[in-house]
Design a protein around this motif. Structure first.
Motif, PDB file in Angstrom:
ATOM      1  N   LYS A  67      40.481  55.553  42.968  1.00 35.73           N
ATOM      2  CA  LYS A  67      41.612  54.999  42.206  1.00 35.73           C
ATOM      3  C   LYS A  67      41.709  53.493  42.424  1.00 35.73           C
ATOM      4  N   GLY A  68      41.454  53.061  43.656  1.00 33.65           N
ATOM      5  CA  GLY A  68      41.653  51.664  43.994  1.00 33.65           C
ATOM      6  C   GLY A  68      40.426  50.807  43.785  1.00 33.65           C
ATOM      7  N   ALA A  69      39.311  51.430  43.352  1.00 35.61           N
ATOM      8  CA  ALA A  69      38.094  50.676  43.032  1.00 35.61           C
ATOM      9  C   ALA A  69      37.528  49.922  44.219  1.00 35.61           C
ATOM     10  N   ILE A  70      37.186  50.632  45.305  1.00 31.64           N
ATOM     11  CA  ILE A  70      36.479  49.971  46.392  1.00 31.64           C
ATOM     12  C   ILE A  70      34.994  50.280  46.262  1.00 31.64           C
ATOM     13  N   PHE A  71      34.176  49.487  46.966  1.00 34.75           N
ATOM     14  CA  PHE A  71      32.738  49.728  46.962  1.00 34.75           C
ATOM     15  C   PHE A  71      32.461  51.070  47.629  1.00 34.75           C
ATOM     16  N   PRO A  72      31.594  51.917  47.167  1.00 33.16           N
ATOM     17  CA  PRO A  72      30.795  51.853  45.939  1.00 33.16           C
ATOM     18  C   PRO A  72      31.411  52.669  44.812  1.00 33.16           C
ATOM     19  N   LEU A  73      32.743  52.829  44.835  1.00 32.78           N
ATOM     20  CA  LEU A  73      33.384  53.719  43.869  1.00 32.78           C
ATOM     21  C   LEU A  73      34.056  52.945  42.745  1.00 32.78           C
ATOM     22  N   TYR A  74      33.734  51.660  42.604  1.00 31.71           N
ATOM     23  CA  TYR A  74      34.390  50.838  41.599  1.00 31.71           C
ATOM     24  C   TYR A  74      33.673  50.918  40.251  1.00 31.71           C
ATOM     25  N   PHE A  75      32.538  51.673  40.217  1.00 32.40           N
ATOM     26  CA  PHE A  75      31.620  51.599  39.076  1.00 32.40           C
ATOM     27  C   PHE A  75      32.270  51.863  37.724  1.00 32.40           C
ATOM     28  N   TRP A  76      33.329  52.669  37.713  1.00 30.72           N
ATOM     29  CA  TRP A  76      33.958  53.025  36.435  1.00 30.72           C
ATOM     30  C   TRP A  76      34.856  51.923  35.920  1.00 30.72           C
TER      31      TRP A  76
ATOM     32  N   THR B  86      45.220  49.977  40.235  1.00 32.52           N
ATOM     33  CA  THR B  86      44.385  49.932  41.435  1.00 32.52           C
ATOM     34  C   THR B  86      45.247  49.735  42.675  1.00 32.52           C
ATOM     35  N   LYS B  87      46.395  49.049  42.490  1.00 30.51           N
ATOM     36  CA  LYS B  87      47.257  48.775  43.641  1.00 30.51           C
ATOM     37  C   LYS B  87      47.861  50.052  44.199  1.00 30.51           C
ATOM     38  N   VAL B  88      48.032  51.063  43.334  1.00 29.46           N
ATOM     39  CA  VAL B  88      48.554  52.332  43.841  1.00 29.46           C
ATOM     40  C   VAL B  88      47.548  52.940  44.814  1.00 29.46           C
TER      41      VAL B  88
ATOM     42  N   ILE C 208      35.307  38.934  33.773  1.00 28.94           N
ATOM     43  CA  ILE C 208      35.451  38.044  34.930  1.00 28.94           C
ATOM     44  C   ILE C 208      36.723  38.386  35.695  1.00 28.94           C
ATOM     45  N   ILE C 209      37.838  38.523  34.957  1.00 31.06           N
ATOM     46  CA  ILE C 209      39.102  38.806  35.651  1.00 31.06           C
ATOM     47  C   ILE C 209      39.080  40.233  36.217  1.00 31.06           C
ATOM     48  N   ILE C 210      38.427  41.154  35.496  1.00 29.00           N
ATOM     49  CA  ILE C 210      38.372  42.530  35.992  1.00 29.00           C
ATOM     50  C   ILE C 210      37.634  42.584  37.324  1.00 29.00           C
ATOM     51  N   TYR C 211      36.538  41.841  37.435  1.00 33.15           N
ATOM     52  CA  TYR C 211      35.839  41.831  38.726  1.00 33.15           C
ATOM     53  C   TYR C 211      36.673  41.151  39.799  1.00 33.15           C
ATOM     54  N   ASN C 212      37.579  40.253  39.369  1.00 31.47           N
ATOM     55  CA  ASN C 212      38.479  39.665  40.356  1.00 31.47           C
ATOM     56  C   ASN C 212      39.452  40.690  40.924  1.00 31.47           C
ATOM     57  N   ILE C 213      39.760  41.742  40.133  1.00 26.79           N
ATOM     58  CA  ILE C 213      40.566  42.841  40.688  1.00 26.79           C
ATOM     59  C   ILE C 213      39.833  43.441  41.873  1.00 26.79           C
ATOM     60  N   VAL C 214      38.529  43.689  41.682  1.00 34.16           N
ATOM     61  CA  VAL C 214      37.737  44.318  42.746  1.00 34.16           C
ATOM     62  C   VAL C 214      37.755  43.455  44.003  1.00 34.16           C
ATOM     63  N   ILE C 215      37.596  42.135  43.800  1.00 33.37           N
ATOM     64  CA  ILE C 215      37.619  41.233  44.956  1.00 33.37           C
ATOM     65  C   ILE C 215      38.946  41.349  45.691  1.00 33.37           C
TER      66      ILE C 215
ATOM     67  N   ASP D 166      48.930  39.447  44.312  1.00 30.67           N
ATOM     68  CA  ASP D 166      47.870  39.819  43.383  1.00 30.67           C
ATOM     69  C   ASP D 166      48.427  40.560  42.178  1.00 30.67           C
ATOM     70  N   MET D 167      49.467  41.384  42.395  1.00 34.03           N
ATOM     71  CA  MET D 167      50.073  42.052  41.247  1.00 34.03           C
ATOM     72  C   MET D 167      50.629  41.025  40.265  1.00 34.03           C
ATOM     73  N   LEU D 168      51.357  40.022  40.798  1.00 38.45           N
ATOM     74  CA  LEU D 168      51.956  39.006  39.930  1.00 38.45           C
ATOM     75  C   LEU D 168      50.884  38.202  39.210  1.00 38.45           C
ATOM     76  N   ILE D 169      49.888  37.726  39.983  1.00 36.06           N
ATOM     77  CA  ILE D 169      48.948  36.763  39.411  1.00 36.06           C
ATOM     78  C   ILE D 169      47.982  37.464  38.453  1.00 36.06           C
ATOM     79  N   LYS D 170      47.608  38.710  38.760  1.00 37.49           N
ATOM     80  CA  LYS D 170      46.712  39.423  37.849  1.00 37.49           C
ATOM     81  C   LYS D 170      47.425  39.689  36.533  1.00 37.49           C
ATOM     82  N   GLY D 171      48.710  40.076  36.629  1.00 39.34           N
ATOM     83  CA  GLY D 171      49.491  40.248  35.404  1.00 39.34           C
ATOM     84  C   GLY D 171      49.467  38.969  34.583  1.00 39.34           C
ATOM     85  N   ALA D 172      49.766  37.835  35.252  1.00 36.57           N
ATOM     86  CA  ALA D 172      49.830  36.557  34.549  1.00 36.57           C
ATOM     87  C   ALA D 172      48.476  36.191  33.953  1.00 36.57           C
TER      88      ALA D 172
END
Lengths: 140, 492, 113
Positions: free
Chosen positions: B219-228, B249-251, B299-306, B333-339
């Protein structure tokens, strides 16, 4: 192609009511014995699906002129309302109230707010399941 | 008012139900959604203040005594996240009025958002592990609807994969709960913590810990389960993407942090070491992805993973600086990703493409967009005094205190790559020769800018006002580091 | 009894994994159904098989089974029912739009949509 399904249609007209009445029985049996809103709702759905099999979507829509989305919403509202009623009495959410009442005809009956919740579940199950079936069966 | 922790869950649910009655009337839907989110937000602020003054609030549903009934627990950590969730939902909803299109609005768009918020807030608040599964499903089913809404070819294709991955991980969640139940014989999270402490975390509990990491890791997209994640998140329209990116992902991250600070604390050498290694790897693959693409969304989606990696790295330190850094960074991260998602939504609207190579020179025509994007980008990278700075500083400090030098160096280096990846968008889209823009109206642009600007300003305030937030974060950290506070509040 | 259940659950999981890894969308959905059935049986087994004991506490009952796993399973069944129904609708729509239910054909990325 015109299929001859007289037998199915004739039986359905009778069996529908039997299943429906049984589902209501199951629903009311739910509080102390196995049964309840979910199973009752599924049985009713089964009855309506039988109608859909025997007749077509339009006929059933005419016979049961409900908007099933609205039915789901009413069911959810009923369930949430019952549970949220406890907020106004400042007891924890979902706390249920019950008492014995003497009713005409039935005699002493115990009534529960859980029953209203279950009625909500019943409506949600019927509404949601039929909506799904309609949306698949609608185009073909 | 003992039901206060439940209000941010019930109110969105109530309004979602009410919306079902007005399927065709878009105006009423918009008004009701706005009212619902604002009321919930007020309730959650009230909750935040109450938790601050009175400590952890717990209510057990149906008046059952504590370990048997389903407990709902609001500590500072969950109250902060609930408030942030509703805050972001408010801006995304206002943004959606112009951005999502009437066709989707007619098809249960707003009810789905509110149902999802119900699930997210429920997952943040619940104190019962099986109930957490139920709330996960509530938010997932709503997200299934949101991701497929509109029924475009690409959406249908990607949402099948999204649903499949989540169904499998949910089944795994049920299996994990079954194992846990067979070992400790309870589902109440406070009680589980007590029981695990009693048996002293034998090997089987460690196995369950790793299983939990896998479940929440999907659910949270950590390595190596972020593939989806990259494929699925790119499919829906931008407002939905903003909600997903900021909340979903934050949940998963919250669930990992909660279980790894409440349950599995007796064999830190194994469980938290795994968590740390995995989180560093997550940061690295996220960085590679963020640099590899020329697509705004990707680009921003991969920033979620980071970000997920950075937060979990902080949480894995299990010391005060690390955990409070993780909390700071999570809210940031919740605020800035939303923005950021809302901003790139506007860029995509203005240019008509999400491909960086086809953009350029937006600074001449859309200067405010450029400046606010730059602020948000700096905030994401953590340039002081913006919001990302304090979180990363504390995480690095915690890691140094715990002696994880290499990990923290990688985390700090990742900031540079984050900065590079988002500045690349700025350089390609805003500098250079102006490209010919498709004709767009000025009015929707202005309407989309308004909530976005407010959200960016909020994130700046979050960074500047760190001083005032410290008491709140300290409270949240205390509960995470001392499970006894949580346990006492629930079991009395 | 636990052994029989364990083998049964194992068989269900095996079949589920096989079906989920297949290419046909419909088989995949059946696979997820089997997977959740296996998980439900696992809850039942993990909660302790109570035998004939009733799941209630009353004065005359000394030996009782744990009622909680049943409640959990019911909840999980309802959820998997809903999700499976949703997936079926989705798969149908995807089939109608893409004209295929082969996952290989549904790979796709932005370059070749």
């Amino acid at each position: 192609m015109k299929t001859n399904d007289v037998i199915l249609q004739t039986t359905t007209k009778v069996v529908f009511f039997i299943i429906f009445l049984f589902s209501i029985h199951i629903f009311f049996a739910g509080h102390y014995t196995p049964g309840g809103g979910f199973v009752g709702g599924l049985l009713t759905t089964g009855a309506i699906v039988l109608l859909l099999l025997a007749f077509d979507l339009k006929t059933v829509q005419k016979a049961l002129p409900f908007n099933f989305t609205i039915m789901t919403a009413i069911g959810l509202l009923l369930a949430l309302g019952t549970a949220a009623g406890s907020i106004f009495f400042n007891v924890p959410f979902f706390t249920h109230a019950f008492d014995d009442f003497t009713l005409p005809l039935f005699g002493v009956t115990s009534l529960h707010t859980a029953m209203v919740f279950d009625a909500g579940v019943f409506l949600v199950v019927v509404g949601a399941a039929i909506t799904i079936i309609q949306s698949i069966g609608g185009d073909s | 008012m003992i039901n206060l922790p439940l209000l941010p869950i019930i109110l969105p649910f109530l309004f979602a139900i009410l919306l079902l009655f007005f399927k065709e009337n878009v105006r009423i839907q918009r008004a009701l959604t706005l009212v619902g989110v604002i009321i919930s937000l007020i309730a959650s602020f009230y909750l935040l203040v109450t938790v601050k003054t009175e400590g952890v609030l717990a209510v057990t549903l149906g008046s059952w005594p504590a370990p048997f009934g389903i407990a709902m627990v609001s500590d500072m950590f969950s109250a902060l996240l609930v408030t942030t969730t509703l805050l972001i939902t408010l801006f995304v909803v206002v943004y959606s009025f112009t951005a999502i299109g009437e066709e989707r609005e007619r098809f249960f768009y707003y009810p789905a958002i509110l149902f999802m918020v119900t699930g997210v807030n429920g997952a943040f608040t619940t104190g019962d592990i099986f109930n957490m599964f139920v709330f996960f499903e509530v938010l997932l089913i709503a997200s299934y609807l949101l991701i497929v809404l509109g029924g475009e070819k690409k959406q249908l294709r990607e949402s099948i994969k999204y649903i499949l991955v989540n169904v499998v991980s949910s089944a795994l969640f049920v299996i994990t709960i079954a194992y846990l139940y067979s070992v400790v014989g309870t589902l109440n999270m406070a009680d589980i913590s007590v029981k695990i402490a009693e048996v002293g975390q034998p090997g089987i509990i460690t196995v369950i810990a790793v299983l939990m990491l896998i479940v929440f890791g999907v659910k949270g997209a950590i390595f190596p389960l972020y593939f989806w994640l990259p494929g699925s998140y790119a499919a829906p329209p931008v407002p939905v993407l903003a909600l997903f990116g900021a909340l979903l992902t934050k949940v998963g991250v919250y669930a990992i942090m909660r279980t790894y600070t409440l349950f599995f604390i007796h064999n830190v050498g194994v469980t938290h070491e795994i968590l740390m290694v995995v989180s560093v790897l997550t940061v690295i693959v996220g960085c590679i992805g963020a640099l590899a693409y020329f697509d705004l969304k990707q680009i921003i989606i991969y920033n979620i993973v980071i970000a997920v990696g950075v937060i979990l790295f902080g949480a894995a330190q299990m010391n005060e600086a690390g955990i409070s850094g993780a909390i700071f960074y999570l809210v940031h991260d919740m605020l800035i990703k939303g923005a950021l998602f809302l901003l790139i939504g506007i860029i995509i609207y203005v240019t008509g493409t999400s491909n960086l190579r086809k953009m350029g020179g937006l600074m001449k025509t859309h200067a405010p967009l450029g400046w606010f994007y730059l602020i948000a980008a700096f905030g994401l990278a953590g340039i002081p005094p913006l919001s990302g700075f304090i979180g990363k500083l504390l995480i690095a400090q915690g890691a140094f205190e715990a002696g994880n030098i290499w990990g923290s160096i990688i985390i700090l280096a990742s900031s540079l790559i984050v900065l590079l990846s988002v500045i690349r968008i700025f350089i390609y889209a805003f500098w250079g020769e102006p490209m010919e823009l498709p004709k767009t109206k000025r009015k929707p642009y202005a309407r989309m800018m308004l909530p976005t600007i407010v959200l960016v300003v909020l994130s700046v305030l979050y960074g500047v006002g760190t001083e005032w937030l410290i008491p709140y974060v300290t409270d949240a950290t205390d509960v995470l580091l001392q499970p006894s506070i949580y346990i006492d509040a629930v079991l009395k | 009894m636990e052994l029989v259940m364990a083998i049964l659950i194992g068989v269900l999981f095996t079949a589920a994994v096989y079906l989920i890894l297949s290419r046909s969308l419909l088989k995949i959905i059946i696979g997820t159904g089997l997977l959740s059935h296996g998980a439900h049986l696992l809850i039942l087994t993990m909660g302790g098989l109570g035998g004939l004991a009733p799941p209630v506490i009353s004065k005359s009952v000394t030996d009782f089974a744990d009622p909680l796993p049943q409640a959990l399973i019911l909840t999980a069944i309802v959820i998997s029912f809903g999700v499976t129904a949703f997936m079926l609708v989705m798969a149908y729509r995807a089939y109608a739009v893409h004209k295929t239910d082969d996952m290989n054909q549904l790979k796709g990325n932005d370059e070749h949509d």
